[in-house]
Motif scaffolding. Structure first.
Motif, PDB file in Angstrom:
ATOM      1  N   PRO A 173      -2.146   9.076  -6.917  1.00 58.34           N
ATOM      2  CA  PRO A 173      -2.242   8.139  -8.031  1.00 58.34           C
ATOM      3  C   PRO A 173      -1.041   7.203  -8.173  1.00 58.34           C
ATOM      4  O   PRO A 173      -1.104   6.236  -8.921  1.00 58.34           O
ATOM      5  CB  PRO A 173      -2.369   9.044  -9.261  1.00 58.34           C
ATOM      6  N   LEU A 174       0.052   7.462  -7.452  1.00 52.13           N
ATOM      7  CA  LEU A 174       1.261   6.664  -7.619  1.00 52.13           C
ATOM      8  C   LEU A 174       1.527   5.656  -6.511  1.00 52.13           C
ATOM      9  O   LEU A 174       2.315   4.729  -6.704  1.00 52.13           O
ATOM     10  CB  LEU A 174       2.486   7.587  -7.746  1.00 52.13           C
ATOM     11  N   VAL A 175       0.915   5.818  -5.357  1.00 47.73           N
ATOM     12  CA  VAL A 175       1.249   4.932  -4.238  1.00 47.73           C
ATOM     13  C   VAL A 175       0.890   3.486  -4.585  1.00 47.73           C
ATOM     14  O   VAL A 175      -0.219   3.197  -5.032  1.00 47.73           O
ATOM     15  CB  VAL A 175       0.576   5.374  -2.920  1.00 47.73           C
ATOM     16  N   PRO A 176       1.832   2.548  -4.405  1.00 46.41           N
ATOM     17  CA  PRO A 176       1.515   1.143  -4.630  1.00 46.41           C
ATOM     18  C   PRO A 176       0.525   0.634  -3.580  1.00 46.41           C
ATOM     19  O   PRO A 176       0.627   0.971  -2.398  1.00 46.41           O
ATOM     20  CB  PRO A 176       2.855   0.433  -4.477  1.00 46.41           C
ATOM     21  N   ILE A 177      -0.422  -0.179  -4.038  1.00 43.03           N
ATOM     22  CA  ILE A 177      -1.454  -0.726  -3.150  1.00 43.03           C
ATOM     23  C   ILE A 177      -1.418  -2.243  -3.259  1.00 43.03           C
ATOM     24  O   ILE A 177      -1.455  -2.791  -4.361  1.00 43.03           O
ATOM     25  CB  ILE A 177      -2.849  -0.206  -3.525  1.00 43.03           C
ATOM     26  N   ILE A 178      -1.350  -2.896  -2.109  1.00 41.51           N
ATOM     27  CA  ILE A 178      -1.430  -4.352  -2.045  1.00 41.51           C
ATOM     28  C   ILE A 178      -2.768  -4.692  -1.402  1.00 41.51           C
ATOM     29  O   ILE A 178      -3.071  -4.225  -0.301  1.00 41.51           O
ATOM     30  CB  ILE A 178      -0.268  -4.944  -1.218  1.00 41.51           C
ATOM     31  N   LEU A 179      -3.561  -5.495  -2.096  1.00 35.67           N
ATOM     32  CA  LEU A 179      -4.849  -5.936  -1.575  1.00 35.67           C
ATOM     33  C   LEU A 179      -4.660  -7.303  -0.931  1.00 35.67           C
ATOM     34  O   LEU A 179      -4.085  -8.201  -1.543  1.00 35.67           O
ATOM     35  CB  LEU A 179      -5.872  -6.028  -2.711  1.00 35.67           C
ATOM     36  N   ILE A 180      -5.130  -7.443   0.302  1.00 34.07           N
ATOM     37  CA  ILE A 180      -5.093  -8.746   0.965  1.00 34.07           C
ATOM     38  C   ILE A 180      -6.524  -9.205   1.206  1.00 34.07           C
ATOM     39  O   ILE A 180      -7.406  -8.391   1.455  1.00 34.07           O
ATOM     40  CB  ILE A 180      -4.284  -8.714   2.286  1.00 34.07           C
ATOM     41  N   THR A 181      -6.737 -10.511   1.072  1.00 37.34           N
ATOM     42  CA  THR A 181      -8.087 -11.024   1.289  1.00 37.34           C
ATOM     43  C   THR A 181      -8.063 -12.493   1.664  1.00 37.34           C
ATOM     44  O   THR A 181      -7.216 -13.238   1.198  1.00 37.34           O
ATOM     45  CB  THR A 181      -8.985 -10.831   0.048  1.00 37.34           C
ATOM     46  N   GLY A 182      -8.980 -12.840   2.510  1.00 42.19           N
ATOM     47  CA  GLY A 182      -9.234 -14.239   2.819  1.00 42.19           C
ATOM     48  C   GLY A 182     -10.525 -14.681   2.160  1.00 42.19           C
ATOM     49  O   GLY A 182     -11.000 -15.786   2.361  1.00 42.19           O
ATOM     50  N   GLY A 183     -11.112 -13.797   1.381  1.00 39.23           N
ATOM     51  CA  GLY A 183     -12.375 -14.105   0.732  1.00 39.23           C
ATOM     52  C   GLY A 183     -13.567 -13.671   1.567  1.00 39.23           C
ATOM     53  O   GLY A 183     -14.672 -13.587   1.079  1.00 39.23           O
ATOM     54  N   GLY A 184     -13.324 -13.405   2.824  1.00 36.70           N
ATOM     55  CA  GLY A 184     -14.416 -13.002   3.694  1.00 36.70           C
ATOM     56  C   GLY A 184     -15.435 -14.117   3.850  1.00 36.70           C
ATOM     57  O   GLY A 184     -15.206 -15.249   3.473  1.00 36.70           O
ATOM     58  N   LYS A 185     -16.551 -13.795   4.426  1.00 36.85           N
ATOM     59  CA  LYS A 185     -17.625 -14.775   4.591  1.00 36.85           C
ATOM     60  C   LYS A 185     -18.543 -14.771   3.380  1.00 36.85           C
ATOM     61  O   LYS A 185     -19.431 -15.598   3.267  1.00 36.85           O
ATOM     62  CB  LYS A 185     -18.410 -14.460   5.859  1.00 36.85           C
ATOM     63  N   ILE A 186     -18.300 -13.824   2.469  1.00 37.39           N
ATOM     64  CA  ILE A 186     -19.193 -13.666   1.332  1.00 37.39           C
ATOM     65  C   ILE A 186     -18.870 -14.674   0.226  1.00 37.39           C
ATOM     66  O   ILE A 186     -19.742 -15.338  -0.293  1.00 37.39           O
ATOM     67  CB  ILE A 186     -19.106 -12.223   0.781  1.00 37.39           C
TER      68      ILE A 186
END
Length: 156
Positions: free
Chosen positions: A72-85
């Motif tokens: 529950p403590l690990v930092p999470i970075i989300l990366i995205t290019g938006g995908g094809k969707i």
């Protein structure tokens, strides 16, 4: 020694981001799917997890939720290019990234991004991890949930 886990189904992204870490002090592990990431997270602790939002074999939202049950403590970075969707800037993409932040992502970073932007977010996430786990760290601004603007755009 910082342990960083990258989850992205794009081999080019995994190779490029692993190239950002040149010092032997960084333990950088890159996997192509959420199932491999969860197996690793069950067997060892990482200081930061970086995950793509759209992957051919699952998505980052499900992965973030699963990670929170393991650590529950690990930092999470989300990366995205938006995908094809969804094109970048679409309301649906904004809703998904907002969901990621609610579920526990610390940052959202839009592709393409610059090396220094990515590394600054890693540093902030490491600082946040140390503080959350009770490790004394020098006075560094804590990680605050926000979305990083794509390269070339001003941040709020």
């Amino acid at each position: 020694m910082a342990k960083i886990l990258l989850v992205d189904d794009d081999n080019h992204i995994r190779t490029t981001l692993s190239g950002f870490f040149h010092t032997p002090a960084d333990d950088f592990v890159a996997v192509s799917c959420g199932q491999d990431a969860l197996a690793l997270l069950r067997s060892k602790r990482f200081d930061v997890v970086v995950t793509d939002l759209f992957m051919g074999n699952g998505d980052g939202i499900e992965l973030i939720s699963s990670i929170r049950t393991i650590d529950p403590l690990v930092p999470i970075i989300l990366i995205t290019g938006g995908g094809k969707i969804f094109p970048q800037g679409s309301p649906n993409l904004a809703n998904l990234t907002a969901t990621a932040l609610v579920l526990g992502a610390c940052h959202v970073l839009y592709k393409p991004f610059r090396r220094h932007t990515f590394m600054a977010l890693i540093d902030q996430a490491l600082s946040r991890d140390e503080q959350a786990r009770g490790v004394v760290v020098p006075a560094i601004a804590p990680c605050q949930c926000r979305q990083a603007a794509p390269s070339g755009q001003a941040q709020p």
